[in-house]
Write a protein that holds these residues in place. Structure first.
Motif, PDB file in Angstrom:
ATOM      1  N   ARG A 227       8.510  -8.231  -7.464  1.00  0.00           N
ATOM      2  CA  ARG A 227       8.242  -9.197  -7.147  1.00  0.00           C
ATOM      3  C   ARG A 227       8.813 -10.398  -8.509  1.00  0.00           C
ATOM      4  NH1 ARG A 227       5.432 -11.020  -2.794  1.00  0.00           N
ATOM      5  NH2 ARG A 227       5.013  -9.362  -1.016  1.00  0.00           N
ATOM      6  N   SER A 228       8.920 -10.289  -9.215  1.00  0.00           N
ATOM      7  CA  SER A 228       8.548 -10.801 -11.076  1.00  0.00           C
ATOM      8  C   SER A 228       9.853 -10.799 -11.702  1.00  0.00           C
ATOM      9  CB  SER A 228       7.516 -11.323 -11.753  1.00  0.00           C
ATOM     10  OG  SER A 228       6.502 -12.114 -11.364  1.00  0.00           O
ATOM     11  N   TRP A 229      10.332  -9.166 -11.609  1.00  0.00           N
ATOM     12  CA  TRP A 229      11.213  -8.731 -12.032  1.00  0.00           C
ATOM     13  C   TRP A 229      12.450  -8.446 -11.644  1.00  0.00           C
ATOM     14  CZ3 TRP A 229       8.761  -4.732 -16.468  1.00  0.00           C
ATOM     15  CH2 TRP A 229       8.279  -5.719 -18.071  1.00  0.00           C
ATOM     16  N   GLY A 230      12.095  -7.743  -9.795  1.00  0.00           N
ATOM     17  CA  GLY A 230      13.418  -7.574  -9.804  1.00  0.00           C
ATOM     18  C   GLY A 230      13.971  -6.080  -9.070  1.00  0.00           C
ATOM     19  N   PHE A 231      12.857  -5.359  -8.994  1.00  0.00           N
ATOM     20  CA  PHE A 231      13.398  -4.202  -9.297  1.00  0.00           C
ATOM     21  C   PHE A 231      13.070  -3.504  -8.100  1.00  0.00           C
ATOM     22  CE2 PHE A 231      12.581  -3.600 -13.940  1.00  0.00           C
ATOM     23  CZ  PHE A 231      13.257  -3.272 -13.740  1.00  0.00           C
ATOM     24  N   THR A 232      13.530  -2.837  -6.751  1.00  0.00           N
ATOM     25  CA  THR A 232      13.273  -2.090  -5.690  1.00  0.00           C
ATOM     26  C   THR A 232      12.917  -1.182  -6.000  1.00  0.00           C
ATOM     27  OG1 THR A 232      15.590  -0.448  -6.324  1.00  0.00           O
ATOM     28  CG2 THR A 232      15.875  -2.928  -4.900  1.00  0.00           C
ATOM     29  N   LEU A 233      11.322  -0.317  -4.941  1.00  0.00           N
ATOM     30  CA  LEU A 233      11.054   0.691  -4.816  1.00  0.00           C
ATOM     31  C   LEU A 233      11.786   1.794  -5.667  1.00  0.00           C
ATOM     32  CD1 LEU A 233       7.960   2.284  -4.702  1.00  0.00           C
ATOM     33  CD2 LEU A 233       8.764   2.486  -2.567  1.00  0.00           C
ATOM     34  N   PRO A 234      12.779   2.543  -5.094  1.00  0.00           N
ATOM     35  CA  PRO A 234      13.737   3.408  -5.566  1.00  0.00           C
ATOM     36  C   PRO A 234      13.459   3.073  -7.141  1.00  0.00           C
ATOM     37  CG  PRO A 234      14.398   2.404  -3.605  1.00  0.00           C
ATOM     38  CD  PRO A 234      13.667   1.467  -4.143  1.00  0.00           C
ATOM     39  N   ALA A 235      13.729   1.771  -7.379  1.00  0.00           N
ATOM     40  CA  ALA A 235      13.881   1.750  -9.257  1.00  0.00           C
ATOM     41  C   ALA A 235      13.045   2.066  -9.928  1.00  0.00           C
ATOM     42  CB  ALA A 235      15.221   0.517  -9.671  1.00  0.00           C
ATOM     43  N   VAL A 236      11.734   1.849  -9.678  1.00  0.00           N
ATOM     44  CA  VAL A 236      11.019   1.695  -9.937  1.00  0.00           C
ATOM     45  C   VAL A 236      10.249   2.934  -9.768  1.00  0.00           C
ATOM     46  CG1 VAL A 236       7.902   1.206 -10.155  1.00  0.00           C
ATOM     47  CG2 VAL A 236       9.300  -0.332  -9.105  1.00  0.00           C
ATOM     48  N   LEU A 237      10.481   4.187  -9.018  1.00  0.00           N
ATOM     49  CA  LEU A 237      10.233   5.547  -8.904  1.00  0.00           C
ATOM     50  C   LEU A 237      11.653   6.451  -9.802  1.00  0.00           C
ATOM     51  CD1 LEU A 237       9.782   6.361  -5.035  1.00  0.00           C
ATOM     52  CD2 LEU A 237       8.523   6.027  -7.000  1.00  0.00           C
ATOM     53  N   GLU A 238      12.421   5.566  -9.829  1.00  0.00           N
ATOM     54  CA  GLU A 238      13.506   6.805 -10.529  1.00  0.00           C
ATOM     55  C   GLU A 238      12.810   6.415 -12.043  1.00  0.00           C
ATOM     56  OE1 GLU A 238      16.311   8.777 -12.506  1.00  0.00           O
ATOM     57  OE2 GLU A 238      15.765   8.560 -10.497  1.00  0.00           O
TER      58      GLU A 238
ATOM     59  N   THR B 251       0.846  -1.411  -0.609  1.00  0.00           N
ATOM     60  CA  THR B 251      -0.207   0.009  -0.031  1.00  0.00           C
ATOM     61  C   THR B 251       0.903   0.848  -0.334  1.00  0.00           C
ATOM     62  OG1 THR B 251      -1.918  -0.812   0.978  1.00  0.00           O
ATOM     63  CG2 THR B 251      -1.838   1.349   1.626  1.00  0.00           C
ATOM     64  N   GLU B 252       1.700   1.204   0.930  1.00  0.00           N
ATOM     65  CA  GLU B 252       2.536   2.498   1.131  1.00  0.00           C
ATOM     66  C   GLU B 252       3.759   2.812   0.012  1.00  0.00           C
ATOM     67  OE1 GLU B 252       2.309   5.203   3.011  1.00  0.00           O
ATOM     68  OE2 GLU B 252       0.805   4.072   3.968  1.00  0.00           O
ATOM     69  N   ASP B 253       3.941   1.742  -0.975  1.00  0.00           N
ATOM     70  CA  ASP B 253       4.613   1.347  -1.976  1.00  0.00           C
ATOM     71  C   ASP B 253       4.255   2.183  -3.126  1.00  0.00           C
ATOM     72  OD1 ASP B 253       6.927   0.935  -0.594  1.00  0.00           O
ATOM     73  OD2 ASP B 253       6.675  -1.587  -1.997  1.00  0.00           O
ATOM     74  N   MET B 254       3.023   2.173  -3.471  1.00  0.00           N
ATOM     75  CA  MET B 254       1.699   2.144  -4.507  1.00  0.00           C
ATOM     76  C   MET B 254       1.690   3.876  -4.121  1.00  0.00           C
ATOM     77  SD  MET B 254       0.388   1.343  -6.965  1.00  0.00           S
ATOM     78  CE  MET B 254      -0.044  -0.028  -7.452  1.00  0.00           C
ATOM     79  N   ARG B 255       1.430   4.163  -2.779  1.00  0.00           N
ATOM     80  CA  ARG B 255       1.078   5.632  -2.833  1.00  0.00           C
ATOM     81  C   ARG B 255       2.285   6.501  -2.990  1.00  0.00           C
ATOM     82  NH1 ARG B 255      -0.905   4.241   2.521  1.00  0.00           N
ATOM     83  NH2 ARG B 255      -3.271   4.473   2.765  1.00  0.00           N
ATOM     84  N   ALA B 256       3.295   5.898  -2.628  1.00  0.00           N
ATOM     85  CA  ALA B 256       4.561   6.407  -3.747  1.00  0.00           C
ATOM     86  C   ALA B 256       4.845   6.109  -4.662  1.00  0.00           C
ATOM     87  CB  ALA B 256       6.068   5.903  -2.842  1.00  0.00           C
TER      88      ALA B 256
END
Length: 485
Positions: free
Chosen positions: A227-238, A198-203
């Motif tokens: 989960r499947s591709w292995g990205f961290t939240l900072p990577a998704v946000l970048e 939930t918190e990750d989705m908000r970000a």
């Protein structure tokens, strides 16, 4: 990511097949607009993602999104399509043969409890017998617990409201079933995964400039990314930060798909990649210009050719040199150049100096072979067979150029001089001949004449090769085996 795809010109020149069942059973009852939507949507199913969009269909057919949703809802009731998502609109075309099959009969008493609990979830409308039958068929085919199905239906209603239709609920259930969700415990685990992010989705929503909650499809995307591709939240946000124009989940999904295919997983690597992308594009344009091709979009070129070439260790100048040699030899496609790049790579030739040295050696070798051919009494160009024979005589059998030249002179005037040279050298190999003196002592038919031998030294500083030499050398490169050097 697709492994293979059609080019746009292939698709334009291809055909869209329309099932005769549609023409016979449905076409007579369609309005003009419905007919256009069905046929154009069928055509779009084979188009690449950038052309297969809601905006594309609306603009081409001059219809609104609301009209499309209404039309596809009618088609869904007729069993022609499944409306996977209403916002954004996503439709799956169904097999008409399956739609025309009579529904399987189920004993009502077997499903009484399930029917009652499912209906209890929908306070504002009554479920139809056809809807119940779709649920029965699904549960029967995937072997999912009924209580698990009810939990999924309740989740979809909480997310979309009671107006949600059974194709959406069953699509969610089918996707989850493909991930191994079959029991109540499995559903609870899946819902806990959504809750945990939930918190990750908000970000992510904030990074995309979105307000409000996330759609189920978007939650599934975030799980896939992390989960499947292995990205961290900072990577998704970048990755979200690097998007230009309207920032949407679909654009972010495409961007992360690109990073995944390029093995770029961290925020730092993404920053480096974005900075390097401009350099890759410039290099791709220069290579394309050198070999004489043009691509409006360079995404495919960067992914399939330019970036992998640089990852192999080639310098920019080396790739431009290979492109230049390919152009001179008549190779005018990136795929053709890629074959040359792979050959140079297999020989460990990654720099301008190394490639030029190799080209010089190959040109010198062709000159030596040309003299051997001339010694047999023939005046012609060097062929691939000549190169193959020469590699066998020198690299495999171990004869020097002097011995090979002497054998060629002895075979001059024969009807098939190359075959004669092969036979003679084979006899000498069996007899242990290594020098011209050895050959004379072996009892040859003709006395050897002393002739000045051309120097076989190589001058790699010379770079003024003729087009004909380059063409010959590039053909020679294609014929090399990995262990020839």
């Amino acid at each position: 990511m697709s492994l293979a795809k059609f080019t746009s010109d292939f698709l334009i020149e291809s055909f869209t097949l329309v099932d005769n069942l549609f023409i016979n059973e449905h076409l007579p009852h369609c309005t003009e607009k419905q007919l256009k939507v069905y046929l154009y949507g069928l055509y779009m199913c084979s188009m690449p993602e950038r052309l297969n969009s809601l905006d594309e269909m609306c603009a081409t057919l001059d219809v609104t999104e609301a009209e499309l949703l209404s039309i596809y809802t009618d088609f869904e009731d007729a069993g022609l399509v499944r409306v996977v998502s209403k916002n954004p609109l996503e439709v799956a075309y169904c097999s008409l043969k399956r739609a025309m099959q009579p529904p399987k009969k189920y004993k009502s008493e077997k499903w009484n409890d399930f029917n009652r609990e499912l209906q209890a979830l929908f306070h504002e409308r009554m479920l139809t017998p056809n809807e119940y039958n779709e649920y029965y068929s699904f549960l029967d085919s995937v072997k999912m617990d009924r209580d698990a199905m009810l939990m999924i239906a309740r989740y979809c209603i909480d997310l979309k409201g009671e107006s949600v239709r059974y194709p959406y609920i069953l699509t969610v259930a089918r996707n989850w079933a493909n991930e191994g969700v079959r029991t109540v415990a499995d559903v609870e685990r899946k819902l806990n995964e959504y809750e945990a992010q939930t918190e990750d989705m908000r970000a992510v929503l904030a990074a995309l400039g979105r307000k409000g909650g996330a759609e189920l499809e978007e939650k599934q995307m975030l799980l896939k990314w992390t989960r499947s591709w292995g990205f961290t939240l900072p990577a998704v946000l970048e990755a979200a930060k690097s998007l230009k124009g309207g920032k949407t989940f679909r654009k972010l999904d495409s961007r992360l798909d690109e990073f995944y295919r390029m093995s770029v997983f961290t925020a730092e690597d993404m920053k480096d990649y974005n900075a390097r992308r401009e350099h890759l594009q410039d290099l791709a344009v220069r290579i394309n210009k050198t070999i004489g091709v043009f691509y409006e979009s360079l995404d495919h070129v960067l992914e399939v050719y330019t970036s992998p070439w640089l990852e192999k260790g080639f310098s920019d100048d080396a790739l431009l040199l290979i492109a230049h040699y390919c152009f001179l030899s008549g190779t005018r496609t990136l795929e053709g150049m890629n074959a040359a790049v792979e050959k140079f790579y297999s020989q460990g030739l990654l720099t301008v100096d190394a490639i030029n040295a190799f080209i010089g050696e190959q040109v010198a070798q062709d000159e030596r072979i040309k003299k051997i051919v001339a010694a047999t009494g023939r005046e012609r160009g060097v062929t691939s067979s000549d190169r193959a024979f020469y590699r066998t005589w020198s690299a495999v059998w171990g004869f020097t150029d002097d011995v090979i030249m002497y054998a060629a002179e002895l075979c001059a005037g024969r009807s098939y001089p190359t075959s004669a040279v092969n036979r003679l050298l084979s006899e000498w190999k069996a007899q242990g001949v290594r020098t011209t003196d050895d050959a004379k002592r072996a009892g040859t038919q003709s006395a050897a004449q002393d002739r000045p031998r051309a120097s076989s030294s190589k001058n790699f500083e010379e770079r003024d090769y003729t087009d004909e030499q380059i063409r010959s050398v590039m053909v020679n490169i294609d014929e090399l085996e990995d262990d020839d050097l």
